[in-house]
Design a protein around this motif. Structure first.
Motif, short mmCIF file in Angstrom:
data_model
loop_
_atom_site.label_atom_id
_atom_site.label_comp_id
_atom_site.label_asym_id
_atom_site.label_seq_id
_atom_site.Cartn_x
_atom_site.Cartn_y
_atom_site.Cartn_z
N ILE A 127 13.56 -8.30 0.27
CA ILE A 127 14.20 -6.99 0.38
C ILE A 127 14.18 -6.55 1.84
CG2 ILE A 127 14.08 -4.58 -0.39
CD1 ILE A 127 12.61 -5.63 -2.90
N PRO A 128 15.28 -5.96 2.35
CA PRO A 128 15.29 -5.50 3.75
C PRO A 128 14.19 -4.47 4.04
CG PRO A 128 17.51 -5.45 2.81
CD PRO A 128 16.56 -5.73 1.68
N GLU A 129 13.57 -4.60 5.21
CA GLU A 129 12.54 -3.65 5.63
C GLU A 129 13.10 -2.23 5.61
OE1 GLU A 129 11.39 -5.04 9.49
OE2 GLU A 129 9.96 -6.46 8.66
N GLY A 130 12.27 -1.28 5.25
CA GLY A 130 12.68 0.12 5.21
C GLY A 130 13.27 0.55 3.88
N SER A 131 13.45 -0.39 2.96
CA SER A 131 14.03 -0.06 1.66
C SER A 131 13.12 0.89 0.88
CB SER A 131 14.23 -1.33 0.84
OG SER A 131 14.58 -1.01 -0.49
N ASN A 132 13.73 1.80 0.13
CA ASN A 132 12.96 2.72 -0.71
C ASN A 132 12.37 2.02 -1.93
OD1 ASN A 132 13.29 4.98 0.91
ND2 ASN A 132 15.25 5.48 -0.02
N ASP A 133 12.65 0.73 -2.11
CA ASP A 133 12.04 -0.04 -3.20
C ASP A 133 10.55 -0.27 -2.98
OD1 ASP A 133 14.52 -0.25 -4.45
OD2 ASP A 133 14.95 -2.23 -3.59
N PHE A 134 10.11 -0.18 -1.72
CA PHE A 134 8.70 -0.43 -1.41
C PHE A 134 7.86 0.81 -1.68
CE2 PHE A 134 10.94 -3.10 1.88
CZ PHE A 134 10.76 -4.31 1.21
N PRO A 135 6.68 0.63 -2.26
CA PRO A 135 5.83 1.81 -2.53
C PRO A 135 5.39 2.53 -1.27
CG PRO A 135 4.64 -0.23 -2.98
CD PRO A 135 6.05 -0.61 -2.70
N TRP A 136 5.25 1.85 -0.15
CA TRP A 136 4.81 2.50 1.09
C TRP A 136 5.95 3.32 1.72
CZ3 TRP A 136 4.86 -2.80 0.46
CH2 TRP A 136 5.89 -3.50 1.09
N GLU A 137 7.18 3.15 1.28
CA GLU A 137 8.29 3.95 1.79
C GLU A 137 8.50 5.23 0.97
OE1 GLU A 137 9.74 3.81 4.55
OE2 GLU A 137 9.22 1.80 5.22
N LYS A 138 7.88 5.31 -0.18
CA LYS A 138 7.98 6.52 -1.01
C LYS A 138 7.00 7.55 -0.45
CE LYS A 138 9.39 4.20 -5.28
NZ LYS A 138 10.07 3.13 -4.64
N MET A 139 7.50 8.72 -0.16
CA MET A 139 6.66 9.77 0.39
C MET A 139 5.95 10.52 -0.72
SD MET A 139 6.87 9.59 3.70
CE MET A 139 6.76 7.84 3.48
N PRO A 140 4.77 11.07 -0.44
CA PRO A 140 3.98 11.74 -1.47
C PRO A 140 4.72 12.86 -2.20
CG PRO A 140 2.71 11.50 0.55
CD PRO A 140 4.11 11.04 0.85
N TRP A 141 5.67 13.50 -1.55
CA TRP A 141 6.39 14.63 -2.15
C TRP A 141 7.64 14.17 -2.90
CZ3 TRP A 141 5.76 13.77 3.05
CH2 TRP A 141 6.89 13.32 3.74
N GLU A 142 7.96 12.88 -2.85
CA GLU A 142 9.15 12.38 -3.53
C GLU A 142 8.84 11.93 -4.94
OE1 GLU A 142 11.66 10.81 0.30
OE2 GLU A 142 10.38 9.37 -0.68
#
Length: 142
Positions: A127-142
């Protein structure tokens, strides 16, 4: 630590900020004298560097504690503020040991994911870097 029974020699200070803790109003904007005239969008203690970033990448958090923001992002814009907040979450995760990376891997919450050519192997898919599929890209408020 200094207790109330100890005396402190304050005559050897390198500089003084003054006694007033009130904010400074300058040019119609409120500024704190503790920020030392930094750019409004900057985060105290975190260098924010504008540079050309690859492709659709608009911000990067770095191991050295700095943040890169792409030149395409208007200074002082809501987009810039959102990017800075997002990247500060990454820096916090790195400082607490939840997130780490190098050229070959991403480590998140105790798991390691291979990284190559701008992609990360996650759930058996590159998966391309920066994708929202990664758990580390999901922000705590999302």
């Amino acid at each position: 630590m200094v207790t109330s029974s100890q005396s402190v020699n304050v005559n050897n200070m390198a500089f003084k900020l003054g006694k007033s803790q009130a904010p400074i109003i300058q040019g119609g904007k409120m500024k704190s004298k503790l920020f030392f005239d930094r750019d409004e969008s900057s985060i105290p203690g975190t260098p924010v560097v504008r540079k050309d970033l690859d492709g659709t990448v608009l911000g990067e958090a770095n191991d050295d504690g700095s943040i890169f923001i792409d030149h395409r992002v208007p200074k002082g814009s809501e987009k810039e503020k959102h990017i800075l907040i997002h990247e500060m979450v990454h820096l916090t995760d790195m400082k607490t040991g939840k997130l780490a990376y190098n050229d070959d891997n991403i480590a998140w919450d105790g798991n390691t994911y291979p990284r190559k050519d701008g992609k990360i192997l996650y759930n058996n898919e590159w998966i391309p870097e920066g994708s929202n599929d990664f758990p580390w890209e999901k922000m705590p408020w999302e």
